[in-house]
Design an enzyme around this catalytic site. Structure first.
Site, PDB file in Angstrom:
ATOM      1  N   HIS A  71       0.784 -11.599  -2.188  1.00  0.00           N
ATOM      2  CA  HIS A  71       1.660 -10.424  -2.210  1.00  0.00           C
ATOM      3  C   HIS A  71       1.058  -9.389  -3.138  1.00  0.00           C
ATOM      4  O   HIS A  71       0.475  -9.732  -4.174  1.00  0.00           O
ATOM      5  CB  HIS A  71       3.058 -10.822  -2.701  1.00  0.00           C
ATOM      6  CG  HIS A  71       4.101  -9.781  -2.440  1.00  0.00           C
ATOM      7  ND1 HIS A  71       4.276  -8.702  -3.275  1.00  0.00           N
ATOM      8  CD2 HIS A  71       5.011  -9.649  -1.435  1.00  0.00           C
ATOM      9  CE1 HIS A  71       5.266  -7.951  -2.799  1.00  0.00           C
ATOM     10  NE2 HIS A  71       5.723  -8.496  -1.692  1.00  0.00           N
ATOM     11  N   ASP A 115       7.638 -13.891   3.752  1.00  0.00           N
ATOM     12  CA  ASP A 115       7.438 -13.643   5.182  1.00  0.00           C
ATOM     13  C   ASP A 115       7.063 -14.923   5.921  1.00  0.00           C
ATOM     14  O   ASP A 115       7.470 -15.125   7.066  1.00  0.00           O
ATOM     15  CB  ASP A 115       6.334 -12.593   5.389  1.00  0.00           C
ATOM     16  CG  ASP A 115       6.696 -11.259   4.768  1.00  0.00           C
ATOM     17  OD1 ASP A 115       7.807 -10.785   5.026  1.00  0.00           O
ATOM     18  OD2 ASP A 115       5.881 -10.692   4.024  1.00  0.00           O
TER      19      ASP A 115
END
Length: 437
Positions: A313, A371
């Site tokens: 991320h 995700d």
């Protein structure tokens, strides 16, 4: 903002006079250097592509510490909110700054429930799209079109209008997402049911038909509610910054949120969970679990174009706190549906194991992110992959609205106008057409 006693001094090696810059302290997080007078006093801009070191606003809504892996909504850790609250409580918190008491929650739930239906003409609007259109293309149009139906809440400078628009958007987004799904598969639209919770209502609108009602499964409803909570806001990300920039022009709230939906569509942002499931599907088609070693080898190869989606991320340099919660939910859902042996899910778990143990990924802190798990959960629930980002937009709407409301109410708010470093042609003269070689 609290000014610091310490100031920054900007000096120049060309003999230009130095300049003192104020420093402001946040309640947590890095201090910021105030450069608002920089251009006026020096004739120079700062250069920061992607805004990696620039605070575009001051905010009281969401705080992220990427190094610690910490996410706070109005000061509350995301872990506590996800385990102790439902999405409506989190919406109330983001909009109003405090968690609701029992009566406030009851009133808020009722208020949202009373606005879940959309104008019937939305059905005709939908019919203008091809049935195979991407849901995010449809949602960008539908959300933008809301301003054509609700003229009484389009003045972004009127606090009452913003409050009405906020409730309308939060209430109607599940209905619009479900309608876009039903339209795409050729099924009749299912109207909202006021006796159900926000999330159970959404799932019924998605999966019920006129010939067979949908009985909400509590494990699945709770999983979807948690997905909503974990995606409700995430500080000044690309889509939130888009909503703020769009809203800074004074445009109506529906148009500003539609801009956020369009930005979220990108595979580097909200489309990441869709890209992750597509990646798993590609590996599955190439041979599944047996081909993971080959896939990982390509990911590590600098000359390869193969990317590992759903890991790492930009902000979190530690384990994404949302991913920990979603991982737990993922296993609950797979267990409840008896899908532990589904080939795609076995592939996902094998990939997760490698990423958590392989030194290449551990050293680079490429942990599975939210995700990765939310995509697996949504597929297990029965939501088609192209709809993932639309559900992300549904959840993020409350964050966008809260951020927009905060910006409009900020006395320092101005229309957004980034500067540039121009590297094109210097002034030149236009030659007559016949003289151009």
């Amino acid at each position: 903002m609290t000014p610091s006693d310490v100031k920054a001094t900007l000096s120049f090696s060309d003999g230009s006079p130095s300049m003192e810059l104020p420093i402001y302290k946040g309640s947590v997080g890095p201090d910021v250097i105030d450069i608002r007078k920089l251009y006026g006093q020096t004739g120079k801009f700062t250069y920061d592509p992607g805004f990696l070191s620039t605070a575009s606003c001051n905010s009281t809504i969401t705080y992220i510490d990427g190094d610690k892996g910490e996410l706070l909504y109005r000061g509350y850790p995301i872990e506590q909110l996800a385990q102790n609250c439902d999405f409506m409580e989190v919406c109330y918190l983001l909009l109003k700054g405090e968690l609701p008491n029992p009566q406030e929650k009851k009133d808020f739930d009722r208020l949202v429930t009373m606005h879940t239906m959309v104008n019937e003409q939305m059905q005709f609007f939908l019919r203008g799209f091809r049935r195979d259109a991407h849901p995010m293309a449809v949602m960008t149009g539908l959300v933008g079109a809301l301003s054509a139906f609700y003229h009484d809440s389009t003045d972004v400078h009127n606090p009452e209008h913003r409050a009405i628009a906020a409730i309308r958007l939060i209430a109607k987004m599940p209905t619009l997402v479900a309608m876009s799904y039903k339209y795409g598969i050729g099924q009749p639209y299912i109207y909202p049911k006021n006796s159900l919770s926000y999330t159970a209502n959404f799932m019924r609108m998605m999966f019920a038909t006129p010939c067979e009602d949908y009985e909400p499964n509590e494990v699945l409803v709770r999983a979807m509610d948690r997905i909503f909570i974990l995606h409700a806001d995430h500080e000044q990300n690309a889509s939130t910054s888009t909503v703020r920039l769009c809203g800074s022009s004074g445009t109506n709230p529906f148009a500003a949120i539609a801009a956020g939906v369009a930005c979220l569509w990108g595979p580097a942002h909200g489309g990441a969970n869709e890209a992750c499931l597509n990646m798993l599907g590609d590996i599955q088609r190439q041979g599944g679990v047996e081909k993971i070693g080959e896939f990982i080898k390509q990911v590590k190869d600098k000359n390869s174009s193969v990317k590992l989606m759903g890991f790492g991320h930009r902000v979190y340099k530690n384990y994404d706190p949302r991913a920990k919660l979603m991982r737990e939910t993922c296993h609950e859902v797979l267990g409840a549906l008896g899908l532990e042996n589904d080939p795609l899910f076995k592939l996902a778990m094998a990939l997760e194991k490698i990423a958590l143990e392989d030194e290449y990924f551990v050293a680079r802190k490429l942990y599975p992110n939210v995700d990765f798990y939310s995509g697996i959960v949504q597929r297990a629930i029965g939501i088609p992959v192209p709809l993932f980002t639309a559900i992300f937009a549904l959840a993020r709407t409350v964050g966008w609205i809260a951020q927009l409301d905060e910006m409009i109410g900020d006395p320092e708010y101005k229309i957004g106008r980034p500067r540039q470093l121009f590297v094109g042609s210097t002034p030149r003269q236009v030659k007559p057409l016949a003289q151009r070689g």
